[in-house]
Design an enzyme around this catalytic site. Structure first.
Site, PDB file in Angstrom:
ATOM      1  CG  ASP A 123     -26.223 -10.022 -15.145  1.00 15.16           C
ATOM      2  OD1 ASP A 123     -25.691  -9.987 -14.020  1.00 15.16           O
ATOM      3  OD2 ASP A 123     -25.749  -9.455 -16.140  1.00 15.16           O
ATOM      4  CG  ASP A 177     -23.116  -9.627  -9.371  1.00 17.18           C
ATOM      5  OD1 ASP A 177     -24.301  -9.790  -9.720  1.00 17.18           O
ATOM      6  OD2 ASP A 177     -22.150  -9.955 -10.096  1.00 17.18           O
TER       7      ASP A 177
END
Ligand SMILES: *[C@@H]1O[C@H](CO)[C@@H](O)[C@H](O)[C@H]1NC(C)=O
Ligand SMILES: *[C@@H]1O[C@H](CO)[C@@H](O)[C@H](O)[C@H]1NC(C)=O
Ligand SMILES: *[C@@H]1O[C@H](CO)[C@@H](O)[C@H](O)[C@H]1NC(C)=O
Ligand SMILES: *[C@@H]1O[C@H](CO)[C@@H](O)[C@H](O)[C@H]1NC(C)=O
Length: 460
Positions: A104, A321
């Site tokens: 992540d 991201d």
């Protein structure tokens, strides 16, 4: 004959350079396989899904994860993240347990499911007979350590506090409602270098890191049954990249090269010098401070569709991201983009298979979906500092069911107030994050070739 002898010498030398025992990696850095959660190498792989179904599933996940700035229950929540797309292996402990974790880039904590010998206090096993990942058994590792809660390494990690024995405990929650809690611990981590140029080796070079801080989870809720934990790769304290920077001379940097969804190969995640993005046409833009310290935030100064420029009133912060599939932009910026694109595309419109996606086209006309890209305009993004990247049709648009192509961008909403450059837009770019320099660098690349697969046969 001479050629043959030379080949032999090269092979022997290569074997020696790589170290056929498990040599530690040098200063050059290392690379690991970056596995898409729907790919054949993932325990979440669903063989009934076609490559197009997988894209649609990823888009739906992108829609289902609400972004929230704080935990509605009032608990500890720094996390505003959708950590569900890429996975990596880490080996933890002595002797090591090899575990597959979610990666992540929008959070900082590294954690793994733990048990203590035969204790049953660990996280529950998977429901519905899904394959269960190994759980790290701390009682079987000679290098396991606890962290006193007065230490800076405890205080540096968000969501920590003191337990009854003055050890560091943690509690963490994610934007989708998943939670993890347990004890902050230290362990030896190993990362096996990807097999580039070292196919003759019996064992790959590895990075061996002692005393990595990680959450030893006694409780984990949410959608992580088949996985062993999370590797937080965010920009803040405690993330893997910051710990690698603190424990080695590799620097606080990483890069990935995401293979397109429609190619059946792994992607790559590089650390250290290998994370330097030097491909021709590389553009670098400064990182700017984020409200959430984990995020890699840069400024978007304008978007060009064909030859029309659409500029936000002022430079517009977006996060980069890997765990979010779509690109999310403010309606005020997205609406003129949609308008300009629909003006330039002459194909028939089609009902969207997903309510988040507003602009879809029927490219199945004439039974061929091969060449849809040529009907779509070039979209370019200009970042702070003036660097410009050109999105290919397959970065700005996604083919969901065969024959339906949709703009892979959606508006930010009140509960998802963060603008994001998502992973479809980043496919076939090498994207490097360097916290020592405070930069993000993009360069177009053929990422389907980034993760080396061994040659079909190696013979002497
Ligand atoms: C694990 O179990 C052993 C034996 O029961 C105990 O002494 C030890 O404190 C436990 N460790 C942790 C971290 O809970
Ligand atoms: C504990 O470690 C030993 C090696 O030291 C290994 O043989 C054994 O399988 C491990 N047990 C568990 C439960 O992981
Ligand atoms: C990171 O940790 C240090 C303590 O080690 C602390 O001083 C600093 O404020 C932390 N940074 C953030 C952004 O939390
Ligand atoms: C993807 O590649 C794997 C080998 O790595 C192969 O087993 C699998 O059948 C391939 N899947 C598709 C859909 O081509």
């Amino acid at each position: 004959m001479a050629g043959r002898a030379l080949l032999l010498v090269v092979l022997v030398l290569t074997a020696q350079l790589c170290g056929c025992t498990a040599a530690n990696i040098g200063d050059g850095g290392f690379s690991v396989e970056f596995i898409h959660r729907d790919s054949v190498k993932s325990p979440l792989h669903d063989p009934s899904l076609t490559l197009h179904d997988r894209v649609l599933a990823a888009v739906r996940r992108s829609a289902a994860r609400p972004y929230a700035g704080s935990d509605p229950s009032g608990g500890v929540a720094e996390i505003v993240s959708t950590p569900y797309e890429y996975l990596m292996y880490v080996r933890v402990g002595t002797p090591p347990t090899r575990m597959l974790a979610l990666v992540d880039s929008g959070s900082n904590l590294v954690w793994f499911k733990c048990r203590n010998g035969t204790s049953t206090s660990g996280p529950p096993p998977a429901a519905g007979g899904a394959p269960v990942s190994p759980v790290f058994d701390l009682s079987n590792s000679s290098t396991y350590g606890l962290v006193a809660c007065r230490l800076p390494s405890c205080q540096a990690i968000y969501g920590t506090s003191c337990d009854a024995n003055q050890f560091c405990q943690y509690q963490y929650s994610y934007g989708d409602g998943s939670t993890t809690s347990g004890i902050l611990s230290t362990e030896t981590f190993y990362f096996d270098d990807a097999p580039g140029g070292c196919f003759g080796c019996r064992e790959r070079p590895q990075l061996h890191l002692s005393r990595v801080n990680f959450g030893c989870a006694t409780k984990a809720t949410g959608n992580t049954f088949q996985l062993a934990g999370y590797v937080g790769l965010g920009a803040g304290n405690g993330s893997l990249v910051n710990q690698i920077g603190a424990l080695t001379s590799l620097g606080r940097r990483f890069a990935y090269c995401l293979a397109p969804f429609y190619v059946n190969v792994s992607s790559i995640l590089d650390f250290g010098a290998r994370a330097t993005v030097t491909e021709p046409g590389a553009v670098t833009t400064p990182l700017i401070p984020s409200a959430v310290d984990a995020f890699y935030t840069i400024l978007l100064t304008s978007v060009k569709v064909g030859s029309s420029t659409i500029a936000p009133p002022k430079p517009y912060p977006v996060i980069v991201d890997s765990g979010t599939t779509l690109t999310f932009l403010d309606k005020a910026l997205l609406d003129p983009i949609v308008e300009e694109i629909s003006r330039s595309i002459k194909l028939p419109r089609k009902q969207s298979p997903e309510k988040q996606l507003g602009l879809c086209y029927d490219v199945g006309v004439g039974g061929s979906t091969q060449d849809w890209e040529k009907h779509f305009p070039e979209v370019t993004l200009e970042f702070g500092g003036g660097g410009v990247i050109t999105l290919q049709a397959r970065n700005a648009f996604a083919e969901l069911p065969v024959g339906t192509v949709c703009l892979a961008m959606a508006p930010v909403t009140d509960d998802r107030s963060v603008a994001i450059i998502g992973n479809i837009a980043q496919q076939n770019f090498r994207v490097g994050f360097d916290m020592d320099k405070g930069t993000v660098t993009f360069a177009a690349a053929d990422c389907a070739k980034s993760y080396p697969s061994p040659p079909a046969s190696v013979s002497l």
